[in-house]
Write a protein that holds these residues in place. Structure first.
Motif, short mmCIF file in Angstrom:
data_model
loop_
_atom_site.label_atom_id
_atom_site.label_comp_id
_atom_site.label_asym_id
_atom_site.label_seq_id
_atom_site.Cartn_x
_atom_site.Cartn_y
_atom_site.Cartn_z
N ALA A 183 -32.53 -81.21 12.51
CA ALA A 183 -31.07 -81.10 12.48
C ALA A 183 -30.63 -79.90 11.66
CB ALA A 183 -30.46 -82.38 11.93
N GLN A 184 -31.36 -79.62 10.56
CA GLN A 184 -31.03 -78.47 9.73
C GLN A 184 -31.21 -77.16 10.49
OE1 GLN A 184 -30.54 -78.29 5.60
NE2 GLN A 184 -29.18 -79.43 6.93
N ILE A 185 -32.25 -77.08 11.30
CA ILE A 185 -32.50 -75.86 12.05
C ILE A 185 -31.37 -75.61 13.04
CG2 ILE A 185 -34.02 -74.75 13.72
CD1 ILE A 185 -36.35 -76.19 12.35
N THR A 186 -31.03 -76.62 13.84
CA THR A 186 -29.99 -76.45 14.84
C THR A 186 -28.61 -76.31 14.20
OG1 THR A 186 -29.91 -78.86 15.09
CG2 THR A 186 -31.27 -77.64 16.65
N GLY A 187 -28.33 -77.16 13.20
CA GLY A 187 -27.06 -77.03 12.51
C GLY A 187 -26.95 -75.71 11.77
N GLY A 188 -28.07 -75.23 11.22
CA GLY A 188 -28.05 -73.95 10.52
C GLY A 188 -27.73 -72.79 11.44
N VAL A 189 -28.16 -72.88 12.71
CA VAL A 189 -27.81 -71.86 13.69
C VAL A 189 -26.30 -71.80 13.86
CG1 VAL A 189 -27.92 -71.25 16.13
CG2 VAL A 189 -30.00 -71.89 14.93
N GLY A 190 -25.67 -72.98 14.01
CA GLY A 190 -24.22 -73.02 14.19
C GLY A 190 -23.48 -72.45 13.00
N VAL A 191 -23.90 -72.83 11.80
CA VAL A 191 -23.24 -72.33 10.60
C VAL A 191 -23.42 -70.82 10.46
CG1 VAL A 191 -23.29 -72.40 8.08
CG2 VAL A 191 -23.42 -74.52 9.38
N ALA A 192 -24.63 -70.33 10.72
CA ALA A 192 -24.91 -68.91 10.53
C ALA A 192 -24.14 -68.04 11.51
CB ALA A 192 -26.41 -68.66 10.69
N VAL A 193 -23.98 -68.51 12.74
CA VAL A 193 -23.19 -67.76 13.71
C VAL A 193 -21.76 -67.60 13.22
CG1 VAL A 193 -22.18 -67.83 16.02
CG2 VAL A 193 -24.60 -68.33 15.72
N GLY A 194 -21.18 -68.69 12.71
CA GLY A 194 -19.81 -68.62 12.22
C GLY A 194 -19.67 -67.69 11.03
N LEU A 195 -20.62 -67.74 10.09
CA LEU A 195 -20.55 -66.88 8.91
C LEU A 195 -20.70 -65.41 9.27
CD1 LEU A 195 -22.63 -68.92 6.29
CD2 LEU A 195 -20.17 -68.53 6.29
N ALA A 196 -21.57 -65.12 10.23
CA ALA A 196 -21.82 -63.73 10.59
C ALA A 196 -20.69 -63.12 11.39
CB ALA A 196 -23.13 -63.64 11.39
N LEU A 197 -19.96 -63.94 12.12
CA LEU A 197 -19.04 -63.42 13.13
C LEU A 197 -17.57 -63.62 12.81
CD1 LEU A 197 -18.83 -62.19 15.99
CD2 LEU A 197 -19.09 -64.50 16.91
N SER A 252 -36.62 -80.00 -0.89
CA SER A 252 -36.92 -78.58 -0.66
C SER A 252 -37.46 -78.34 0.74
CB SER A 252 -37.92 -78.08 -1.70
OG SER A 252 -39.18 -78.71 -1.56
N LEU A 253 -38.18 -79.31 1.31
CA LEU A 253 -38.67 -79.16 2.68
C LEU A 253 -37.52 -79.02 3.67
CD1 LEU A 253 -41.60 -81.74 2.73
CD2 LEU A 253 -41.80 -79.25 2.83
N VAL A 254 -36.49 -79.83 3.48
CA VAL A 254 -35.34 -79.79 4.38
C VAL A 254 -34.54 -78.51 4.15
CG1 VAL A 254 -33.23 -80.99 5.08
CG2 VAL A 254 -35.27 -82.30 4.51
N VAL A 255 -34.42 -78.09 2.88
CA VAL A 255 -33.74 -76.82 2.59
C VAL A 255 -34.47 -75.66 3.26
CG1 VAL A 255 -33.11 -75.21 0.76
CG2 VAL A 255 -32.73 -77.65 0.44
N TRP A 256 -35.79 -75.68 3.18
CA TRP A 256 -36.58 -74.62 3.80
C TRP A 256 -36.35 -74.58 5.30
CZ3 TRP A 256 -40.33 -74.40 7.55
CH2 TRP A 256 -41.03 -73.20 7.68
N ALA A 257 -36.25 -75.73 5.94
CA ALA A 257 -36.02 -75.77 7.38
C ALA A 257 -34.69 -75.11 7.74
CB ALA A 257 -36.05 -77.22 7.88
N ALA A 258 -33.70 -75.25 6.85
CA ALA A 258 -32.39 -74.66 7.12
C ALA A 258 -32.46 -73.14 7.21
CB ALA A 258 -31.39 -75.07 6.05
N THR A 259 -33.43 -72.52 6.51
CA THR A 259 -33.52 -71.06 6.53
C THR A 259 -33.87 -70.55 7.93
OG1 THR A 259 -35.86 -71.06 5.89
CG2 THR A 259 -34.24 -71.02 4.13
N ILE A 260 -34.57 -71.38 8.70
CA ILE A 260 -34.91 -70.96 10.07
C ILE A 260 -33.63 -70.75 10.88
CG2 ILE A 260 -36.11 -71.61 12.19
CD1 ILE A 260 -38.05 -73.22 10.48
N GLY A 261 -32.74 -71.74 10.82
CA GLY A 261 -31.47 -71.60 11.53
C GLY A 261 -30.61 -70.50 10.98
N SER A 262 -30.64 -70.31 9.65
CA SER A 262 -29.81 -69.27 9.03
C SER A 262 -30.25 -67.88 9.45
CB SER A 262 -29.88 -69.41 7.51
OG SER A 262 -29.37 -70.66 7.09
#
Length: 278
Positions: A27-41, A148-158
């Motif tokens: 969920a962090q990976i996919t949700g991180g993609v959504g958050v990162a797109v918004g922050l970048a754009l 920390s494992l879940v935080v690390w997963a978020a970096t993939i989406g970010s």
């Protein structure tokens, strides 16, 4: 004859915790993609629609404000209905915000876009809450590692999110969407996948199971008690006040730089579509 619930650290709880960590990481990976797109754009799109650098800075403000506003209802929902309820509320809000953002870009309305970005902030609230969900069933001494494992997963989406913005924009335009609307449509899909992962995968609910194991009841007293307890902790604990101040200052610097970098690149002549998402 009834069977006593398994204790933390037992094989059955360990299996549930491993599944929980896998679900939250996905969920962090996919949700991180959504958050990162918004922050970048977002700031660049608001700048294009409003023509104002000052207003473009409100894009980051709206997203962060939304994360703060949605954190309390998401926490309250988790307290009453478990982690699925809290995370589900946050991701539904983010998904709705992305849909509103697509509509706002289509009709060239920057105020509506800012309103949508407030709800998109729910994605950040959900991702942050998911990290703490990883510790509900952690055995003693392992909470930090599991978080920390879940935080690390978020970096993939970010990392992946901004790089997917340009292909998403091209795909969106090929499907008839307005320019720059495609990435927000893609972010909506990412949040929808994160929502599905959480609702279908967090079974049993880690927070509910943790309460069963410890014999503690759900949260009582509602939002007012939660806020009162938080302020009480801040007043009584100097270290908590220092931590809050450090977080506020560091996030002010981070969000300021992240919000204005795309606009600065535009002023430096980086007008190609691929560089616009940097």
């Amino acid at each position: 004859m009834t069977t006593a619930p398994a204790k933390p650290g037992s094989p059955s709880v360990e299996r549930v915790q491993r599944r929980t960590l896998a679900v939250l990481s996905a969920a962090q990976i996919t949700g991180g993609v959504g958050v990162a797109v918004g922050l970048a754009l977002s700031s660049l799109v608001v700048f294009d629609l409003s023509g104002s650098e000052a207003i473009s800075g409100l894009a980051g403000t709206a997203t962060v404000l939304g994360a703060a506003l949605l954190a309390l209802p998401a926490a309250k929902a988790a307290g009453k209905g478990g982690r699925r309820a809290g995370l589900g509320l946050a991701y539904v809000a983010a998904l709705t915000g992305c849909v509103i953002s697509v509509l706002a870009i289509s009709i060239a309305s920057w105020p509506l876009l800012l309103a949508g970005l407030v709800l998109v902030g729910g994605g950040s609230a959900g991702n942050l809450a998911a990290r703490y969900s990883a510790t509900d069933l952690s055995p003693p001494g392992h909470a930090g590692r599991h978080l920390s494992l879940v935080v690390w997963a978020a970096t993939i989406g970010s990392v992946a999110g901004p790089n997917l913005a340009d292909p998403a924009d091209r795909l969106g335009m090929s499907m008839g969407l307005a320019p720059t609307a495609g990435p927000f449509a893609f972010a909506a899909l990412a949040f929808a996948v994160a929502l599905l992962i959480v609702v279908a995968g967090l079974r049993p609910d880690p927070l509910k199971l943790a309460r069963q194991l410890t014999g503690t009841a759900g949260a009582t007293g509602g939002r007012s008690k939660t806020i009162k307890d938080a302020w009480g902790t801040l007043r009584a604990t100097p270290a908590a006040r220092a931590a809050l101040l450090a977080i506020a200052v560091s996030h002010t610097a981070m969000v300021s730089v992240m919000s204005m970098t795309p606009v600065h690149l535009r002023h430096e002549g980086r007008n190609s579509r691929s560089s616009a998402w940097c």
